[in-house]
Write a protein that holds these residues in place. Structure first.
Motif, PDB file in Angstrom:
ATOM      1  N   LEU A  15     -38.413 -25.607   0.407  1.00  0.00           N
ATOM      2  CA  LEU A  15     -38.317 -24.280  -0.185  1.00  0.00           C
ATOM      3  C   LEU A  15     -39.648 -23.871  -0.801  1.00  0.00           C
ATOM      4  O   LEU A  15     -40.451 -24.725  -1.192  1.00  0.00           O
ATOM      5  CB  LEU A  15     -37.224 -24.264  -1.252  1.00  0.00           C
ATOM      6  CG  LEU A  15     -35.810 -24.632  -0.789  1.00  0.00           C
ATOM      7  CD1 LEU A  15     -34.874 -24.717  -1.986  1.00  0.00           C
ATOM      8  CD2 LEU A  15     -35.302 -23.634   0.229  1.00  0.00           C
ATOM      9  N   TYR A  19     -39.633 -20.434  -5.874  1.00  0.00           N
ATOM     10  CA  TYR A  19     -38.166 -20.483  -5.823  1.00  0.00           C
ATOM     11  C   TYR A  19     -37.671 -21.836  -6.315  1.00  0.00           C
ATOM     12  O   TYR A  19     -36.713 -21.918  -7.085  1.00  0.00           O
ATOM     13  CB  TYR A  19     -37.705 -20.226  -4.392  1.00  0.00           C
ATOM     14  CG  TYR A  19     -36.202 -20.131  -4.235  1.00  0.00           C
ATOM     15  CD1 TYR A  19     -35.557 -18.903  -4.301  1.00  0.00           C
ATOM     16  CD2 TYR A  19     -35.429 -21.274  -4.006  1.00  0.00           C
ATOM     17  CE1 TYR A  19     -34.180 -18.801  -4.144  1.00  0.00           C
ATOM     18  CE2 TYR A  19     -34.056 -21.181  -3.855  1.00  0.00           C
ATOM     19  CZ  TYR A  19     -33.444 -19.949  -3.930  1.00  0.00           C
ATOM     20  OH  TYR A  19     -32.077 -19.864  -3.781  1.00  0.00           O
ATOM     21  N   ARG A  20     -38.357 -22.905  -5.881  1.00  0.00           N
ATOM     22  CA  ARG A  20     -37.938 -24.261  -6.262  1.00  0.00           C
ATOM     23  C   ARG A  20     -38.090 -24.472  -7.768  1.00  0.00           C
ATOM     24  O   ARG A  20     -37.260 -25.137  -8.408  1.00  0.00           O
ATOM     25  CB  ARG A  20     -38.776 -25.274  -5.475  1.00  0.00           C
ATOM     26  CG  ARG A  20     -38.194 -26.683  -5.479  1.00  0.00           C
ATOM     27  CD  ARG A  20     -38.910 -27.570  -4.498  1.00  0.00           C
ATOM     28  NE  ARG A  20     -40.302 -27.763  -4.821  1.00  0.00           N
ATOM     29  CZ  ARG A  20     -41.333 -27.322  -4.101  1.00  0.00           C
ATOM     30  NH1 ARG A  20     -41.112 -26.608  -3.007  1.00  0.00           N
ATOM     31  NH2 ARG A  20     -42.582 -27.557  -4.468  1.00  0.00           N
ATOM     32  N   GLU A  22     -37.687 -22.406 -10.141  1.00  0.00           N
ATOM     33  CA  GLU A  22     -36.631 -21.752 -10.912  1.00  0.00           C
ATOM     34  C   GLU A  22     -35.243 -22.303 -10.621  1.00  0.00           C
ATOM     35  O   GLU A  22     -34.389 -22.354 -11.514  1.00  0.00           O
ATOM     36  CB  GLU A  22     -36.653 -20.248 -10.637  1.00  0.00           C
ATOM     37  CG  GLU A  22     -35.617 -19.478 -11.439  1.00  0.00           C
ATOM     38  CD  GLU A  22     -35.886 -17.984 -11.438  1.00  0.00           C
ATOM     39  OE1 GLU A  22     -35.042 -17.236 -11.981  1.00  0.00           O
ATOM     40  OE2 GLU A  22     -36.922 -17.584 -10.900  1.00  0.00           O
ATOM     41  N   TRP A  23     -34.998 -22.741  -9.378  1.00  0.00           N
ATOM     42  CA  TRP A  23     -33.637 -23.077  -8.977  1.00  0.00           C
ATOM     43  C   TRP A  23     -33.402 -24.548  -8.656  1.00  0.00           C
ATOM     44  O   TRP A  23     -32.255 -24.948  -8.449  1.00  0.00           O
ATOM     45  CB  TRP A  23     -33.250 -22.248  -7.744  1.00  0.00           C
ATOM     46  CG  TRP A  23     -33.065 -20.799  -8.029  1.00  0.00           C
ATOM     47  CD1 TRP A  23     -33.960 -19.803  -7.819  1.00  0.00           C
ATOM     48  CD2 TRP A  23     -31.912 -20.179  -8.590  1.00  0.00           C
ATOM     49  NE1 TRP A  23     -33.448 -18.593  -8.203  1.00  0.00           N
ATOM     50  CE2 TRP A  23     -32.179 -18.800  -8.682  1.00  0.00           C
ATOM     51  CE3 TRP A  23     -30.675 -20.661  -9.020  1.00  0.00           C
ATOM     52  CZ2 TRP A  23     -31.250 -17.903  -9.194  1.00  0.00           C
ATOM     53  CZ3 TRP A  23     -29.761 -19.755  -9.523  1.00  0.00           C
ATOM     54  CH2 TRP A  23     -30.044 -18.400  -9.606  1.00  0.00           C
ATOM     55  N   LEU A  67     -36.421 -17.493   3.121  1.00  0.00           N
ATOM     56  CA  LEU A  67     -37.269 -17.164   1.974  1.00  0.00           C
ATOM     57  C   LEU A  67     -38.728 -17.013   2.367  1.00  0.00           C
ATOM     58  O   LEU A  67     -39.434 -16.130   1.878  1.00  0.00           O
ATOM     59  CB  LEU A  67     -37.128 -18.247   0.898  1.00  0.00           C
ATOM     60  CG  LEU A  67     -35.780 -18.326   0.176  1.00  0.00           C
ATOM     61  CD1 LEU A  67     -35.742 -19.531  -0.742  1.00  0.00           C
ATOM     62  CD2 LEU A  67     -35.531 -17.054  -0.624  1.00  0.00           C
ATOM     63  N   THR A  73     -42.558 -10.806   0.846  1.00  0.00           N
ATOM     64  CA  THR A  73     -43.513 -11.832   0.455  1.00  0.00           C
ATOM     65  C   THR A  73     -44.915 -11.373   0.833  1.00  0.00           C
ATOM     66  O   THR A  73     -45.187 -10.186   0.934  1.00  0.00           O
ATOM     67  CB  THR A  73     -43.157 -13.166   1.125  1.00  0.00           C
ATOM     68  OG1 THR A  73     -43.036 -12.960   2.546  1.00  0.00           O
ATOM     69  CG2 THR A  73     -41.831 -13.690   0.600  1.00  0.00           C
ATOM     70  N   THR A 344     -43.621 -11.579  -7.348  1.00  0.00           N
ATOM     71  CA  THR A 344     -42.527 -12.519  -7.138  1.00  0.00           C
ATOM     72  C   THR A 344     -41.180 -11.826  -7.255  1.00  0.00           C
ATOM     73  O   THR A 344     -40.859 -11.234  -8.312  1.00  0.00           O
ATOM     74  CB  THR A 344     -42.596 -13.656  -8.160  1.00  0.00           C
ATOM     75  OG1 THR A 344     -43.869 -14.278  -8.067  1.00  0.00           O
ATOM     76  CG2 THR A 344     -41.491 -14.681  -7.894  1.00  0.00           C
ATOM     77  N   LYS A 346     -37.009 -11.324  -7.428  1.00  0.00           N
ATOM     78  CA  LYS A 346     -35.924 -12.064  -8.043  1.00  0.00           C
ATOM     79  C   LYS A 346     -35.235 -12.918  -6.987  1.00  0.00           C
ATOM     80  O   LYS A 346     -34.822 -12.412  -5.955  1.00  0.00           O
ATOM     81  CB  LYS A 346     -34.915 -11.088  -8.664  1.00  0.00           C
ATOM     82  CG  LYS A 346     -33.772 -11.786  -9.368  1.00  0.00           C
ATOM     83  CD  LYS A 346     -32.817 -10.758  -9.959  1.00  0.00           C
ATOM     84  CE  LYS A 346     -31.657 -11.443 -10.657  1.00  0.00           C
ATOM     85  NZ  LYS A 346     -30.722 -10.464 -11.246  1.00  0.00           N
ATOM     86  N   PRO A 347     -35.145 -14.232  -7.222  1.00  0.00           N
ATOM     87  CA  PRO A 347     -34.565 -15.105  -6.196  1.00  0.00           C
ATOM     88  C   PRO A 347     -33.125 -14.722  -5.884  1.00  0.00           C
ATOM     89  O   PRO A 347     -32.385 -14.245  -6.742  1.00  0.00           O
ATOM     90  CB  PRO A 347     -34.653 -16.502  -6.820  1.00  0.00           C
ATOM     91  CG  PRO A 347     -35.661 -16.381  -7.911  1.00  0.00           C
ATOM     92  CD  PRO A 347     -35.553 -14.960  -8.407  1.00  0.00           C
ATOM     93  N   THR A 348     -32.760 -14.926  -4.638  1.00  0.00           N
ATOM     94  CA  THR A 348     -31.368 -14.756  -4.264  1.00  0.00           C
ATOM     95  C   THR A 348     -30.561 -15.927  -4.754  1.00  0.00           C
ATOM     96  O   THR A 348     -31.105 -16.974  -5.137  1.00  0.00           O
ATOM     97  CB  THR A 348     -31.243 -14.647  -2.738  1.00  0.00           C
ATOM     98  OG1 THR A 348     -31.797 -15.839  -2.161  1.00  0.00           O
ATOM     99  CG2 THR A 348     -31.994 -13.443  -2.227  1.00  0.00           C
ATOM    100  N   PRO A 350     -28.887 -19.279  -4.761  1.00  0.00           N
ATOM    101  CA  PRO A 350     -29.098 -20.420  -3.883  1.00  0.00           C
ATOM    102  C   PRO A 350     -27.832 -20.773  -3.143  1.00  0.00           C
ATOM    103  O   PRO A 350     -26.728 -20.616  -3.662  1.00  0.00           O
ATOM    104  CB  PRO A 350     -29.502 -21.546  -4.849  1.00  0.00           C
ATOM    105  CG  PRO A 350     -28.939 -21.139  -6.174  1.00  0.00           C
ATOM    106  CD  PRO A 350     -28.960 -19.639  -6.186  1.00  0.00           C
TER     107      PRO A 350
END
Length: 351
Positions: A15, A19-20, A22-23, A67, A73, A344, A346-348, A350
């Motif tokens: 990933l 993203y990694r 944060e999640w 991602l 991106t 950046t 907002k992450p989807t 997971p």
């Protein structure tokens, strides 16, 4: 940290870093909780010897692809995302064209098309001997609705239908090789791996919307059937030498011709915004070469192994002759595309 957690964190390195960061902890906690069986001994055993399941690994790979190649991106990632989608569509189109053309050929072999000349006796169609053989033949036609679903923007439907085209043939080959009905060969498994990679590449498509214009891709299907599939099968039926051209050989030939046309269009200045197309053809060329190389050992036990090997090397040389200049040109152009990420997002959630 248990060995199971180490293995899962290693898988999560696919990933993107942001993203990694944060999640990752949340994903690890959820995964370890799902592996808790309630039995202390079993849970302890899994902590030392367990591994993420294939479905979990596939989910992480699909998430990583989605991602890294999504449109919000960096510019370079957007170019790669476009290229992966183009390559996926072209390979899926090839599948759809060939299986659709094979329907007409099957009817011809079975003598259902009386207005055509009768096929050679050795080509006479026979009913599959088992339910698995019948399933294998029917499952292959699933590539057609999978292609249409992907073009129309239904990515998840396309992935589900593509599974129908992948799983039954894999089971059929495994059973046939296990009982000795067919020799143990690499070719069917190499092709199934390419199909699995194609399935994963569909994750690069945005859900609910087609990434490219639908009309050209929809028109490409009947055009390919009438200009490529039917003439090719007809020639193979009447010309024995052409039957030596297997699926990896057909793919190498098609990719080499397509790259030559693409290079010609670029040289004459009739094509614009060609970088994603150049990268897409480069990906297809690499796929064709890997598939061709992986299937070469199957020629060793063939009566015509010298001829088959010679044809295979000619195919490799043709792909390299056109593909290397195209790849070098594409990679040089890619250097001019900014690699700095955009803001950046907002992450989807997971998966």
């Amino acid at each position: 940290m248990s060995r199971l957690e180490e293995r899962y964190r290693l898988l999560l390195r696919l990933l993107p870093a942001a993203y990694r960061q944060e999640w990752e902890d949340d994903m690890v906690a959820a995964f370890l909780e799902s592996m808790d069986t309630g039995d202390p001994e079993t849970t302890a055993y899994l902590a030392d010897y367990g591994r993420p399941s294939l479905s979990e690994a596939a989910s992480i790979v699909a998430l990583a692809v989605r991602l890294r190649l999504r449109a919000d991106t960096s510019p370079r990632s957007r170019v790669w995302g476009h290229a992966v989608r183009l390559a996926t569509l072209m390979l899926l189109l090839t599948h759809a064209v060939m299986v659709t053309g094979s329907i007409a050929v099957t009817l011809w072999y079975a003598g259902k098309l009386a207005w055509l000349p009768a096929p050679a006796p050795e080509l006479t169609f026979s009913t599959p001997a088992s339910i698995w053989s019948t399933t294998w033949h029917l499952a292959g036609y699933a590539w057609l609705p999978a292609y249409l679903a992907l073009v129309l923007g239904y990515r998840r439907v396309a992935q589900a239908v593509a599974l129908i085209a992948i799983v039954p043939p894999a089971i059929t080959v495994a059973m046939a090789q296990a009982v000795g009905d067919v020799p143990l060969t690499v070719s069917p498994w190499a092709m199934r791996l390419v199909d699995v990679a194609l399935l994963l590449a569909m994750a690069a498509f945005p859900h609910g919307a087609a990434p490219v214009s639908r009309r050209p891709w929809l028109l490409a299907l009947p055009t390919g059937i009438f200009l490529v599939a039917l003439p090719l099968f007809s020639l193979q039926a009447v010309e024995p030498a052409l039957r030596l051209l297997d699926w990896p050989g057909l793919l190498c030939t098609a990719v080499a011709v397509a790259m030559a046309v693409h290079l010609t269009a670029r040289a004459t200045g009739r094509s614009t915004r060609t970088l994603p197309w150049s990268l897409a053809f480069t990906l297809l060329a690499a796929t064709a070469l890997v598939l061709r190389a992986a299937t070469l050992p199957d020629f060793l036990d063939q009566a015509e192994r010298t001829t088959l090997t010679t044809i295979a090397f000619v195919q490799v040389i043709a792909v390299l002759a056109v593909g290397v200049p195209l790849a070098v040109s594409a990679l040089r152009a890619l250097r001019n595309v900014p690699s700095a990420p955009a803001a950046t997002p907002k992450p989807t959630t997971p998966s």
